[in-house]
Design an enzyme around this catalytic site. Structure first.
Site, PDB file in Angstrom:
ATOM      1  N   GLU A 116       7.655   2.956  -6.240  1.00 40.61           N
ATOM      2  CA  GLU A 116       6.428   3.188  -5.467  1.00 40.61           C
ATOM      3  C   GLU A 116       6.104   4.676  -5.459  1.00 40.61           C
ATOM      4  O   GLU A 116       6.929   5.508  -5.846  1.00 40.61           O
ATOM      5  CB  GLU A 116       6.564   2.623  -4.045  1.00 40.61           C
ATOM      6  CG  GLU A 116       6.432   1.105  -4.054  1.00 40.61           C
ATOM      7  CD  GLU A 116       6.473   0.465  -2.681  1.00 40.61           C
ATOM      8  OE1 GLU A 116       6.595   1.187  -1.681  1.00 40.61           O
ATOM      9  OE2 GLU A 116       6.387  -0.762  -2.631  1.00 40.61           O
ATOM     10  N   ARG A 291       0.224   8.667  -0.890  1.00 40.23           N
ATOM     11  CA  ARG A 291      -0.877   7.817  -0.442  1.00 40.23           C
ATOM     12  C   ARG A 291      -2.104   8.564   0.059  1.00 40.23           C
ATOM     13  O   ARG A 291      -3.229   8.162  -0.197  1.00 40.23           O
ATOM     14  CB  ARG A 291      -0.389   6.963   0.714  1.00 40.23           C
ATOM     15  CG  ARG A 291      -0.095   5.624   0.275  1.00 40.23           C
ATOM     16  CD  ARG A 291       0.412   4.797   1.369  1.00 40.23           C
ATOM     17  NE  ARG A 291       1.320   3.885   0.717  1.00 40.23           N
ATOM     18  CZ  ARG A 291       2.050   3.013   1.345  1.00 40.23           C
ATOM     19  NH1 ARG A 291       2.027   2.951   2.641  1.00 40.23           N
ATOM     20  NH2 ARG A 291       2.826   2.215   0.669  1.00 40.23           N
TER      21      ARG A 291
HETATM   22  C1  SIN Z   1       2.670  -1.621  -0.204  1.00 39.06           C
HETATM   23  O1  SIN Z   1       3.232  -2.618  -0.646  1.00 39.06           O
HETATM   24  O2  SIN Z   1       1.894  -0.940  -0.865  1.00 39.06           O
HETATM   25  C2  SIN Z   1       2.914  -1.217   1.206  1.00 39.06           C
HETATM   26  C3  SIN Z   1       4.255  -0.660   1.318  1.00 39.06           C
HETATM   27  C4  SIN Z   1       4.346   0.224   2.519  1.00 39.06           C
HETATM   28  O3  SIN Z   1       3.377   0.366   3.254  1.00 39.06           O
HETATM   29  O4  SIN Z   1       5.394   0.826   2.683  1.00 39.06           O
END
Ligand code: SIN
Length: 535
Positions: A116, A291
Protein backbone atom coordinates in the site's frame (compact mmCIF):
# COMPACT_ATOMS: atom_id res chain seq x y z
CA UNK A 1 -30.33 0.55 35.63
CA UNK A 2 -27.32 -1.71 35.05
CA UNK A 3 -24.37 -2.07 37.38
CA UNK A 4 -21.39 -3.38 35.46
CA UNK A 5 -17.64 -3.47 35.83
CA UNK A 6 -16.41 -2.51 32.41
CA UNK A 7 -18.56 -0.82 29.80
CA UNK A 8 -17.31 -0.79 26.22
CA UNK A 9 -19.13 1.50 23.81
CA UNK A 10 -18.59 0.14 20.30
CA UNK A 11 -17.78 -3.30 18.95
CA UNK A 12 -15.09 -2.89 16.27
CA UNK A 13 -11.60 -4.30 16.49
CA UNK A 14 -10.50 -1.99 19.33
CA UNK A 15 -13.51 -2.57 21.61
CA UNK A 16 -13.54 -6.31 20.89
CA UNK A 17 -9.83 -6.67 21.61
CA UNK A 18 -10.21 -4.87 24.94
CA UNK A 19 -13.15 -7.12 25.84
CA UNK A 20 -11.33 -10.33 24.94
CA UNK A 21 -8.27 -9.38 26.98
CA UNK A 22 -10.36 -8.35 30.01
CA UNK A 23 -12.41 -11.55 29.75
CA UNK A 24 -9.29 -13.60 30.39
CA UNK A 25 -10.02 -12.85 34.04
CA UNK A 26 -13.16 -14.95 34.63
CA UNK A 27 -14.15 -12.67 37.51
CA UNK A 28 -14.50 -9.62 35.23
CA UNK A 29 -17.92 -8.75 33.83
CA UNK A 30 -17.76 -6.87 30.56
CA UNK A 31 -20.67 -5.28 28.71
CA UNK A 32 -20.34 -4.11 25.11
CA UNK A 33 -23.02 -1.85 23.69
CA UNK A 34 -23.43 -1.11 20.01
CA UNK A 35 -25.97 1.07 18.24
CA UNK A 36 -26.03 -1.42 15.36
CA UNK A 37 -28.56 -4.26 15.19
CA UNK A 38 -25.78 -6.71 14.41
CA UNK A 39 -22.51 -6.75 16.36
CA UNK A 40 -20.54 -7.37 13.16
CA UNK A 41 -21.46 -3.89 11.94
CA UNK A 42 -18.75 -1.34 12.70
CA UNK A 43 -16.12 0.72 10.90
CA UNK A 44 -13.76 -2.26 11.14
CA UNK A 45 -16.07 -4.34 8.95
CA UNK A 46 -15.50 -1.97 6.02
CA UNK A 47 -11.70 -2.24 6.04
CA UNK A 48 -10.60 -3.67 2.73
CA UNK A 49 -6.84 -3.34 2.28
CA UNK A 50 -5.73 -5.19 5.38
CA UNK A 51 -3.54 -4.95 8.44
CA UNK A 52 0.17 -4.63 8.90
CA UNK A 53 2.11 -7.76 9.73
CA UNK A 54 5.86 -8.33 9.81
CA UNK A 55 7.18 -9.62 6.51
CA UNK A 56 10.49 -11.48 6.13
CA UNK A 57 12.56 -8.46 5.06
CA UNK A 58 10.81 -6.08 7.45
CA UNK A 59 11.52 -4.75 10.95
CA UNK A 60 9.91 -2.71 13.69
CA UNK A 61 12.34 0.10 12.85
CA UNK A 62 11.32 0.26 9.17
CA UNK A 63 7.63 0.33 10.08
CA UNK A 64 8.28 3.04 12.68
CA UNK A 65 10.05 5.15 10.05
CA UNK A 66 7.19 4.79 7.56
CA UNK A 67 4.55 5.75 10.15
CA UNK A 68 6.49 8.84 11.22
CA UNK A 69 7.20 9.89 7.61
CA UNK A 70 3.51 9.64 6.68
CA UNK A 71 2.56 11.57 9.83
CA UNK A 72 4.29 14.69 8.39
CA UNK A 73 6.14 15.62 11.57
CA UNK A 74 3.15 15.43 13.91
CA UNK A 75 3.20 11.74 14.99
CA UNK A 76 4.27 10.95 18.53
CA UNK A 77 7.48 8.91 18.20
CA UNK A 78 6.68 7.10 21.44
CA UNK A 79 3.23 6.02 20.23
CA UNK A 80 4.53 5.05 16.78
CA UNK A 81 7.22 2.94 18.46
CA UNK A 82 4.64 1.13 20.61
CA UNK A 83 2.55 0.37 17.53
CA UNK A 84 5.49 -0.89 15.49
CA UNK A 85 6.84 -3.03 18.36
CA UNK A 86 3.62 -4.57 19.69
CA UNK A 87 1.28 -4.65 16.68
CA UNK A 88 2.48 -7.60 14.62
CA UNK A 89 2.66 -9.92 17.63
CA UNK A 90 -0.86 -8.98 18.77
CA UNK A 91 -2.10 -9.60 15.24
CA UNK A 92 -0.89 -13.15 15.60
CA UNK A 93 -2.18 -13.60 19.15
CA UNK A 94 -5.61 -11.92 18.91
CA UNK A 95 -6.61 -12.22 15.27
CA UNK A 96 -5.00 -15.46 14.14
CA UNK A 97 -5.06 -17.52 17.33
CA UNK A 98 -8.05 -16.16 19.30
CA UNK A 99 -10.35 -15.06 16.46
CA UNK A 100 -9.15 -17.70 13.96
CA UNK A 101 -8.71 -15.23 11.08
CA UNK A 102 -6.91 -16.88 8.16
CA UNK A 103 -5.06 -14.32 6.06
CA UNK A 104 -4.35 -15.04 2.39
CA UNK A 105 -1.38 -17.35 1.87
CA UNK A 106 0.19 -19.51 -0.82
CA UNK A 107 -0.40 -23.26 -1.13
CA UNK A 108 2.80 -23.72 0.90
CA UNK A 109 1.39 -21.58 3.71
CA UNK A 110 3.54 -18.49 3.09
CA UNK A 111 1.61 -15.24 3.74
CA UNK A 112 0.83 -13.17 0.65
CA UNK A 113 2.08 -9.71 1.56
CA UNK A 114 0.20 -6.77 0.03
CA UNK A 115 1.59 -3.33 -0.87
CA UNK A 116 0.00 0.00 0.00
CA UNK A 117 0.96 3.63 -0.41
CA UNK A 118 3.99 5.03 1.43
CA UNK A 119 5.07 1.64 2.80
CA UNK A 120 8.72 0.84 2.15
CA UNK A 121 7.95 -2.91 2.29
CA UNK A 122 5.21 -5.31 1.24
CA UNK A 123 3.74 -5.97 4.67
CA UNK A 124 -0.06 -5.92 4.45
CA UNK A 125 -1.91 -9.09 5.45
CA UNK A 126 -5.36 -9.37 3.96
CA UNK A 127 -8.32 -11.64 3.37
CA UNK A 128 -9.04 -10.90 -0.28
CA UNK A 129 -10.32 -7.34 -0.28
CA UNK A 130 -12.76 -7.89 2.59
CA UNK A 131 -10.32 -8.11 5.49
CA UNK A 132 -12.58 -6.23 7.92
CA UNK A 133 -15.45 -8.67 7.35
CA UNK A 134 -13.24 -11.68 8.09
CA UNK A 135 -11.87 -9.96 11.20
CA UNK A 136 -15.31 -9.07 12.56
CA UNK A 137 -16.62 -12.59 11.91
CA UNK A 138 -13.77 -14.06 13.96
CA UNK A 139 -13.91 -11.47 16.72
CA UNK A 140 -17.69 -11.63 17.24
CA UNK A 141 -17.54 -15.44 17.37
CA UNK A 142 -14.80 -15.19 20.02
CA UNK A 143 -16.81 -12.60 22.02
CA UNK A 144 -19.91 -14.80 21.91
CA UNK A 145 -17.83 -17.67 23.28
CA UNK A 146 -16.92 -15.83 26.49
CA UNK A 147 -19.47 -16.23 29.29
CA UNK A 148 -18.35 -13.02 31.02
CA UNK A 149 -18.98 -10.80 27.96
CA UNK A 150 -22.47 -9.47 27.23
CA UNK A 151 -23.20 -7.72 23.92
CA UNK A 152 -26.17 -5.41 23.83
CA UNK A 153 -27.16 -4.28 20.33
CA UNK A 154 -29.52 -1.48 19.25
CA UNK A 155 -28.20 0.46 22.23
CA UNK A 156 -27.12 4.03 21.47
CA UNK A 157 -24.95 5.84 23.99
CA UNK A 158 -26.42 9.26 24.79
CA UNK A 159 -24.07 10.90 27.28
CA UNK A 160 -21.36 9.92 29.72
CA UNK A 161 -22.13 9.97 33.43
CA UNK A 162 -19.50 12.17 35.00
CA UNK A 163 -18.80 13.50 38.47
CA UNK A 164 -16.26 16.01 39.71
CA UNK A 165 -13.44 14.04 41.30
CA UNK A 166 -11.80 15.05 44.55
CA UNK A 167 -8.66 13.00 44.75
CA UNK A 168 -6.46 12.86 47.79
CA UNK A 169 -3.51 12.10 45.55
CA UNK A 170 -2.14 15.40 44.19
CA UNK A 171 -0.67 13.60 41.16
CA UNK A 172 -4.19 12.67 40.12
CA UNK A 173 -5.50 16.18 40.26
CA UNK A 174 -5.20 16.82 36.56
CA UNK A 175 -7.97 14.30 36.03
CA UNK A 176 -10.58 16.28 37.90
CA UNK A 177 -13.63 14.67 36.38
CA UNK A 178 -14.50 10.98 36.76
CA UNK A 179 -16.60 8.91 34.42
CA UNK A 180 -19.00 6.38 35.92
CA UNK A 181 -20.68 4.97 32.86
CA UNK A 182 -23.22 6.18 30.38
CA UNK A 183 -26.86 6.90 29.66
CA UNK A 184 -27.91 4.46 26.96
CA UNK A 185 -30.94 4.66 24.66
CA UNK A 186 -32.51 1.26 24.03
CA UNK A 187 -33.92 1.51 20.51
CA UNK A 188 -36.38 -1.36 20.81
CA UNK A 189 -37.83 -0.22 24.15
CA UNK A 190 -37.38 3.50 23.35
CA UNK A 191 -36.16 4.13 26.89
CA UNK A 192 -32.94 5.41 28.41
CA UNK A 193 -31.08 3.25 30.95
CA UNK A 194 -28.28 4.18 33.31
CA UNK A 195 -25.24 1.92 32.83
CA UNK A 196 -23.00 2.40 35.86
CA UNK A 197 -19.43 1.19 35.31
CA UNK A 198 -16.07 1.25 37.09
CA UNK A 199 -14.36 1.77 33.75
CA UNK A 200 -15.78 2.99 30.46
CA UNK A 201 -14.08 2.51 27.10
CA UNK A 202 -15.09 4.61 24.11
CA UNK A 203 -14.60 2.54 20.95
CA UNK A 204 -17.15 4.21 18.73
CA UNK A 205 -15.11 4.60 15.50
CA UNK A 206 -14.82 7.68 13.34
CA UNK A 207 -16.85 10.58 12.00
CA UNK A 208 -16.74 10.32 8.20
CA UNK A 209 -20.51 10.68 8.02
CA UNK A 210 -20.30 14.36 8.81
CA UNK A 211 -19.04 14.75 5.22
CA UNK A 212 -21.11 14.51 2.05
CA UNK A 213 -18.70 12.03 0.42
CA UNK A 214 -17.39 9.33 2.69
CA UNK A 215 -16.32 5.71 2.71
CA UNK A 216 -17.70 5.30 6.26
CA UNK A 217 -20.84 3.44 7.34
CA UNK A 218 -23.90 5.20 8.82
CA UNK A 219 -22.76 4.87 12.44
CA UNK A 220 -19.59 6.93 11.88
CA UNK A 221 -20.96 10.24 13.12
CA UNK A 222 -18.51 10.95 15.94
CA UNK A 223 -20.71 9.81 18.83
CA UNK A 224 -17.80 9.04 21.16
CA UNK A 225 -15.99 12.28 20.38
CA UNK A 226 -19.09 14.36 20.99
CA UNK A 227 -19.85 12.67 24.31
CA UNK A 228 -16.26 12.99 25.50
CA UNK A 229 -16.19 16.65 24.48
CA UNK A 230 -19.43 17.44 26.30
CA UNK A 231 -18.01 15.70 29.38
CA UNK A 232 -14.89 17.88 29.29
CA UNK A 233 -12.27 15.49 27.87
CA UNK A 234 -9.38 16.95 25.93
CA UNK A 235 -9.55 16.48 22.15
CA UNK A 236 -6.43 16.63 19.95
CA UNK A 237 -5.53 16.96 16.26
CA UNK A 238 -9.17 17.30 15.15
CA UNK A 239 -8.21 19.17 11.98
CA UNK A 240 -6.60 16.04 10.54
CA UNK A 241 -9.39 14.28 8.66
CA UNK A 242 -7.97 11.88 6.12
CA UNK A 243 -9.60 11.70 2.70
CA UNK A 244 -9.24 8.47 0.78
CA UNK A 245 -8.35 9.20 -2.83
CA UNK A 246 -10.54 6.56 -4.40
CA UNK A 247 -14.21 6.08 -3.55
CA UNK A 248 -16.41 4.87 -6.39
CA UNK A 249 -18.34 7.66 -8.10
CA UNK A 250 -21.26 5.71 -9.52
CA UNK A 251 -24.97 6.19 -8.75
CA UNK A 252 -26.13 3.50 -6.35
CA UNK A 253 -22.65 2.77 -4.97
CA UNK A 254 -21.42 6.19 -3.86
CA UNK A 255 -18.68 5.97 -1.27
CA UNK A 256 -17.76 2.37 -2.01
CA UNK A 257 -14.09 2.18 -1.13
CA UNK A 258 -11.79 1.13 -3.94
CA UNK A 259 -8.90 -0.08 -1.85
CA UNK A 260 -5.47 1.45 -2.06
CA UNK A 261 -4.35 -2.14 -2.60
CA UNK A 262 -5.67 -1.74 -6.16
CA UNK A 263 -2.97 0.85 -6.77
CA UNK A 264 -0.60 -1.33 -4.72
CA UNK A 265 -1.10 -4.03 -7.38
CA UNK A 266 -0.36 -1.62 -10.23
CA UNK A 267 -3.61 0.37 -10.66
CA UNK A 268 -3.09 3.81 -12.23
CA UNK A 269 -5.09 7.02 -11.92
CA UNK A 270 -6.11 8.63 -15.22
CA UNK A 271 -7.93 11.73 -16.29
CA UNK A 272 -11.27 11.10 -18.08
CA UNK A 273 -9.22 11.49 -21.30
CA UNK A 274 -7.12 8.51 -20.12
CA UNK A 275 -3.95 10.50 -19.30
CA UNK A 276 -1.95 9.44 -16.18
CA UNK A 277 -1.29 12.44 -13.93
CA UNK A 278 0.26 11.38 -10.62
CA UNK A 279 3.86 11.69 -11.83
CA UNK A 280 3.38 15.47 -12.00
CA UNK A 281 2.41 15.58 -8.33
CA UNK A 282 4.78 12.98 -6.87
CA UNK A 283 7.63 11.95 -9.20
CA UNK A 284 8.99 9.58 -6.56
CA UNK A 285 5.86 7.67 -5.47
CA UNK A 286 3.46 8.43 -8.33
CA UNK A 287 0.14 6.59 -7.71
CA UNK A 288 1.45 5.26 -4.41
CA UNK A 289 2.22 8.65 -2.89
CA UNK A 290 0.84 9.26 0.65
CA UNK A 291 -2.93 9.54 0.72
CA UNK A 292 -3.09 13.25 1.34
CA UNK A 293 -0.97 13.92 -1.74
CA UNK A 294 -2.99 11.63 -4.01
CA UNK A 295 -6.35 12.93 -2.73
CA UNK A 296 -5.32 16.56 -3.27
CA UNK A 297 -3.91 15.78 -6.70
CA UNK A 298 -7.27 14.31 -7.74
CA UNK A 299 -9.11 17.27 -6.20
CA UNK A 300 -6.82 19.65 -8.06
CA UNK A 301 -7.33 17.86 -11.40
CA UNK A 302 -11.10 17.87 -10.89
CA UNK A 303 -11.23 21.53 -9.95
CA UNK A 304 -8.79 22.79 -12.58
CA UNK A 305 -10.28 20.80 -15.46
CA UNK A 306 -13.91 20.72 -14.34
CA UNK A 307 -13.99 16.91 -14.13
CA UNK A 308 -16.61 15.34 -11.90
CA UNK A 309 -14.37 12.30 -11.34
CA UNK A 310 -11.08 10.74 -12.42
CA UNK A 311 -10.54 7.13 -13.48
CA UNK A 312 -8.75 4.25 -11.81
CA UNK A 313 -7.43 1.61 -14.16
CA UNK A 314 -6.42 -1.84 -12.93
CA UNK A 315 -7.75 -3.68 -16.00
CA UNK A 316 -4.65 -2.77 -18.10
CA UNK A 317 -2.22 -3.81 -15.37
CA UNK A 318 -3.42 -7.15 -14.03
CA UNK A 319 -4.87 -10.25 -15.71
CA UNK A 320 -8.66 -10.59 -15.44
CA UNK A 321 -8.56 -13.74 -13.29
CA UNK A 322 -6.03 -12.22 -10.92
CA UNK A 323 -8.24 -9.14 -10.45
CA UNK A 324 -11.25 -11.27 -9.61
CA UNK A 325 -9.24 -13.40 -7.22
CA UNK A 326 -7.49 -10.52 -5.45
CA UNK A 327 -10.44 -8.09 -5.37
CA UNK A 328 -13.60 -10.23 -5.32
CA UNK A 329 -15.61 -7.83 -3.15
CA UNK A 330 -14.81 -4.71 -5.18
CA UNK A 331 -15.33 -6.64 -8.41
CA UNK A 332 -18.80 -7.84 -7.31
CA UNK A 333 -19.91 -4.50 -5.89
CA UNK A 334 -18.86 -2.65 -9.06
CA UNK A 335 -20.63 -5.19 -11.27
CA UNK A 336 -23.85 -4.50 -9.33
CA UNK A 337 -23.78 -0.96 -10.73
CA UNK A 338 -22.71 -2.03 -14.21
CA UNK A 339 -18.93 -1.51 -13.97
CA UNK A 340 -16.44 -4.30 -14.66
CA UNK A 341 -13.06 -3.44 -13.08
CA UNK A 342 -11.41 -6.32 -14.93
CA UNK A 343 -12.27 -4.73 -18.28
CA UNK A 344 -12.48 -0.96 -17.85
CA UNK A 345 -11.26 1.96 -15.72
CA UNK A 346 -13.79 2.99 -13.06
CA UNK A 347 -14.75 6.55 -11.96
CA UNK A 348 -13.45 7.58 -8.53
CA UNK A 349 -13.43 10.67 -6.28
CA UNK A 350 -11.84 11.42 -2.90
CA UNK A 351 -14.02 10.86 0.18
CA UNK A 352 -13.67 11.42 3.94
CA UNK A 353 -12.19 8.21 5.29
CA UNK A 354 -10.41 8.38 8.62
CA UNK A 355 -10.20 10.71 11.61
CA UNK A 356 -6.54 11.04 12.63
CA UNK A 357 -7.38 13.15 15.71
CA UNK A 358 -9.66 12.25 18.58
CA UNK A 359 -10.03 11.95 22.32
CA UNK A 360 -6.52 12.52 23.64
CA UNK A 361 -5.17 9.40 25.35
CA UNK A 362 -1.86 8.28 26.79
CA UNK A 363 0.01 5.08 26.04
CA UNK A 364 -2.49 3.14 28.19
CA UNK A 365 -5.57 4.59 26.43
CA UNK A 366 -6.42 6.81 29.41
CA UNK A 367 -8.26 10.01 28.51
CA UNK A 368 -8.06 13.20 30.58
CA UNK A 369 -11.18 12.03 32.45
CA UNK A 370 -10.65 9.44 35.19
CA UNK A 371 -11.93 5.95 34.37
CA UNK A 372 -12.65 6.97 30.78
CA UNK A 373 -10.58 5.26 28.12
CA UNK A 374 -10.68 5.68 24.35
CA UNK A 375 -9.44 3.21 21.75
CA UNK A 376 -9.42 2.91 17.97
CA UNK A 377 -10.38 5.66 15.56
CA UNK A 378 -12.10 7.87 18.11
CA UNK A 379 -8.92 8.16 20.15
CA UNK A 380 -5.83 10.22 19.46
CA UNK A 381 -2.83 8.18 20.57
CA UNK A 382 -0.50 10.35 18.48
CA UNK A 383 0.41 7.50 16.10
CA UNK A 384 -1.11 9.03 12.98
CA UNK A 385 0.05 12.60 13.35
CA UNK A 386 -1.15 14.70 10.44
CA UNK A 387 -1.72 11.79 8.09
CA UNK A 388 -2.27 8.10 8.75
CA UNK A 389 -0.18 5.47 7.04
CA UNK A 390 -2.45 2.95 5.28
CA UNK A 391 -3.48 -0.15 7.24
CA UNK A 392 -2.29 1.16 10.59
CA UNK A 393 -5.81 1.71 11.93
CA UNK A 394 -6.73 -1.92 12.61
CA UNK A 395 -3.32 -2.41 14.20
CA UNK A 396 -3.78 0.63 16.44
CA UNK A 397 -7.17 -0.75 17.53
CA UNK A 398 -5.51 -4.01 18.52
CA UNK A 399 -2.62 -2.42 20.39
CA UNK A 400 -4.57 0.21 22.33
CA UNK A 401 -7.55 -2.11 22.89
CA UNK A 402 -5.13 -4.53 24.53
CA UNK A 403 -3.38 -1.78 26.50
CA UNK A 404 -6.67 -0.31 27.78
CA UNK A 405 -7.62 -3.76 29.08
CA UNK A 406 -4.27 -4.26 30.83
CA UNK A 407 -4.54 -0.83 32.45
CA UNK A 408 -8.15 -1.35 33.56
CA UNK A 409 -7.25 -4.72 35.04
CA UNK A 410 -4.42 -3.06 36.94
CA UNK A 411 -6.61 -0.16 38.10
CA UNK A 412 -9.53 -2.33 39.21
CA UNK A 413 -7.26 -4.83 41.00
CA UNK A 414 -5.45 -2.03 42.80
CA UNK A 415 -8.80 -0.41 43.69
CA UNK A 416 -7.52 2.98 42.66
CA UNK A 417 -10.86 4.07 41.27
CA UNK A 418 -11.56 6.63 43.97
CA UNK A 419 -15.10 7.34 45.12
CA UNK A 420 -17.82 5.63 43.16
CA UNK A 421 -21.30 7.10 43.12
CA UNK A 422 -24.24 4.98 44.17
CA UNK A 423 -27.19 4.29 41.89
CA UNK A 424 -29.31 6.76 43.78
CA UNK A 425 -26.72 9.50 43.09
CA UNK A 426 -27.34 9.22 39.35
CA UNK A 427 -30.51 10.95 38.20
CA UNK A 428 -32.69 8.83 35.96
CA UNK A 429 -33.51 10.06 32.46
CA UNK A 430 -36.55 12.28 32.49
CA UNK A 431 -38.56 12.67 29.31
CA UNK A 432 -41.84 13.28 31.09
CA UNK A 433 -42.35 16.79 29.69
CA UNK A 434 -41.73 15.78 26.08
CA UNK A 435 -44.44 14.68 23.71
CA UNK A 436 -43.13 15.56 20.24
CA UNK A 437 -41.75 12.66 18.20
CA UNK A 438 -38.58 13.59 16.27
CA UNK A 439 -39.37 14.60 12.69
CA UNK A 440 -37.19 12.45 10.35
CA UNK A 441 -37.35 15.13 7.62
CA UNK A 442 -35.78 17.69 9.97
CA UNK A 443 -33.11 15.23 11.07
CA UNK A 444 -32.24 14.29 7.49
CA UNK A 445 -32.30 17.89 6.28
CA UNK A 446 -30.03 19.14 9.07
CA UNK A 447 -27.66 16.22 8.59
CA UNK A 448 -27.34 16.99 4.88
CA UNK A 449 -26.68 20.63 5.68
CA UNK A 450 -23.84 19.63 8.03
CA UNK A 451 -22.42 17.26 5.40
CA UNK A 452 -22.48 19.95 2.70
CA UNK A 453 -20.88 22.58 4.93
CA UNK A 454 -18.12 20.18 5.91
CA UNK A 455 -17.52 19.00 2.35
CA UNK A 456 -17.29 22.47 0.80
CA UNK A 457 -15.69 24.53 3.57
CA UNK A 458 -13.80 22.05 5.80
CA UNK A 459 -12.79 19.58 3.10
CA UNK A 460 -9.62 18.76 1.24
CA UNK A 461 -8.67 22.39 0.66
CA UNK A 462 -9.41 24.93 3.39
CA UNK A 463 -9.02 28.66 3.85
CA UNK A 464 -9.78 31.25 6.53
CA UNK A 465 -12.86 32.45 4.64
CA UNK A 466 -14.27 28.97 4.11
CA UNK A 467 -13.64 28.00 7.73
CA UNK A 468 -15.21 31.18 9.17
CA UNK A 469 -18.26 30.60 7.03
CA UNK A 470 -18.47 26.96 8.16
CA UNK A 471 -18.19 27.90 11.83
CA UNK A 472 -20.87 30.61 11.56
CA UNK A 473 -23.30 28.22 9.91
CA UNK A 474 -22.49 25.32 12.21
CA UNK A 475 -22.98 27.49 15.33
CA UNK A 476 -26.38 28.51 14.11
CA UNK A 477 -27.29 24.88 13.43
CA UNK A 478 -25.87 23.81 16.79
CA UNK A 479 -28.33 26.15 18.54
CA UNK A 480 -31.24 24.95 16.44
CA UNK A 481 -30.41 21.30 17.00
CA UNK A 482 -29.87 21.75 20.75
CA UNK A 483 -33.37 23.27 21.02
CA UNK A 484 -34.78 20.45 18.91
CA UNK A 485 -33.00 17.90 21.14
CA UNK A 486 -34.29 19.44 24.36
CA UNK A 487 -37.90 19.59 23.22
CA UNK A 488 -38.27 16.27 21.40
CA UNK A 489 -38.37 12.59 22.38
CA UNK A 490 -35.14 10.72 21.78
CA UNK A 491 -34.32 8.65 18.73
CA UNK A 492 -31.06 7.24 17.41
CA UNK A 493 -31.19 9.71 14.52
CA UNK A 494 -31.62 12.69 16.84
CA UNK A 495 -28.74 11.55 19.06
CA UNK A 496 -26.59 11.18 15.95
CA UNK A 497 -27.55 14.61 14.61
CA UNK A 498 -26.70 16.29 17.91
CA UNK A 499 -23.34 14.52 17.94
CA UNK A 500 -22.65 15.28 14.28
CA UNK A 501 -23.04 19.05 14.69
CA UNK A 502 -20.91 18.97 17.84
CA UNK A 503 -18.02 17.17 16.13
CA UNK A 504 -18.36 19.18 12.92
CA UNK A 505 -17.75 22.30 15.00
CA UNK A 506 -14.79 20.67 16.75
CA UNK A 507 -13.18 19.81 13.40
CA UNK A 508 -13.93 23.21 11.83
CA UNK A 509 -12.59 25.14 14.84
CA UNK A 510 -9.41 23.06 15.00
CA UNK A 511 -8.92 23.64 11.27
CA UNK A 512 -9.41 27.38 11.70
CA UNK A 513 -7.00 27.49 14.62
CA UNK A 514 -4.18 25.69 12.78
CA UNK A 515 -2.92 27.89 9.96
CA UNK A 516 -0.12 25.57 8.98
CA UNK A 517 -0.68 23.07 6.18
CA UNK A 518 0.48 19.62 7.10
CA UNK A 519 -0.54 16.15 6.01
CA UNK A 520 -4.27 15.98 5.48
CA UNK A 521 -4.92 19.51 6.81
CA UNK A 522 -4.29 21.73 3.81
CA UNK A 523 -4.92 25.46 3.85
CA UNK A 524 -4.55 27.30 0.60
CA UNK A 525 -3.89 30.49 2.60
CA UNK A 526 -0.88 29.11 4.48
CA UNK A 527 2.80 28.61 3.80
CA UNK A 528 3.86 25.14 2.69
CA UNK A 529 5.85 23.44 5.42
CA UNK A 530 6.30 20.00 3.98
CA UNK A 531 7.99 20.74 0.66
CA UNK A 532 6.80 18.46 -2.11
CA UNK A 533 4.02 17.03 0.07
CA UNK A 534 1.82 19.94 -1.01
CA UNK A 535 0.48 20.85 -4.36
C1 SIN B 1 -7.82 0.78 1.77
O1 SIN B 1 -8.03 -0.41 1.59
O2 SIN B 1 -7.46 1.54 0.88
C2 SIN B 1 -8.04 1.37 3.12
C3 SIN B 1 -6.97 0.93 4.01
C4 SIN B 1 -6.84 1.88 5.16
O3 SIN B 1 -7.59 2.84 5.25
O4 SIN B 1 -5.92 1.67 5.93
Amino acid sequence: MENIEVLIIGCGIAGATAALRLAQNPERQITIITRASDAHESNTRYAQGGIIGRGPDDSSELLFEDIVAAGAGVSSPQAARILADEGPQLLNEVLERTAGVVFDHTAEGTPIWGQEAAHSRRRILHVGDATGRAIMKGLVAALNDRPNITIKSEATAVDLITFPHHSRNPLDNYREISCHGCYVFDRSEKTVHRYLASATILATGGLGRIYRNTTNPVGARGDGLAMAHRAGARIANAEYVQFHPTALAAPGAEGLLISEAVRGEGGVLLTPELRPFMERYSPQWKDLAPRDVVARAIHHEMEAQGYSYVLLDIASHMPTDAIRERFPFIYDECLKVGLDISREPVPVVPAAHYFCGGVLVDEWARSTIRNLYAVGEISCTGVHGANRLASTSLLEGLVWGNRAALEIERAISAETNGQKPKFEDIPSWDESGLSAEPDPALIQGDMQTIQNIMWHYVGLVRSADRLSRAIRELRHLWNEIETFYRTTKLSDGLIGLRNAVEVALIVAQAAQHNRQSRGCHYRQDSVSVTGDRLI
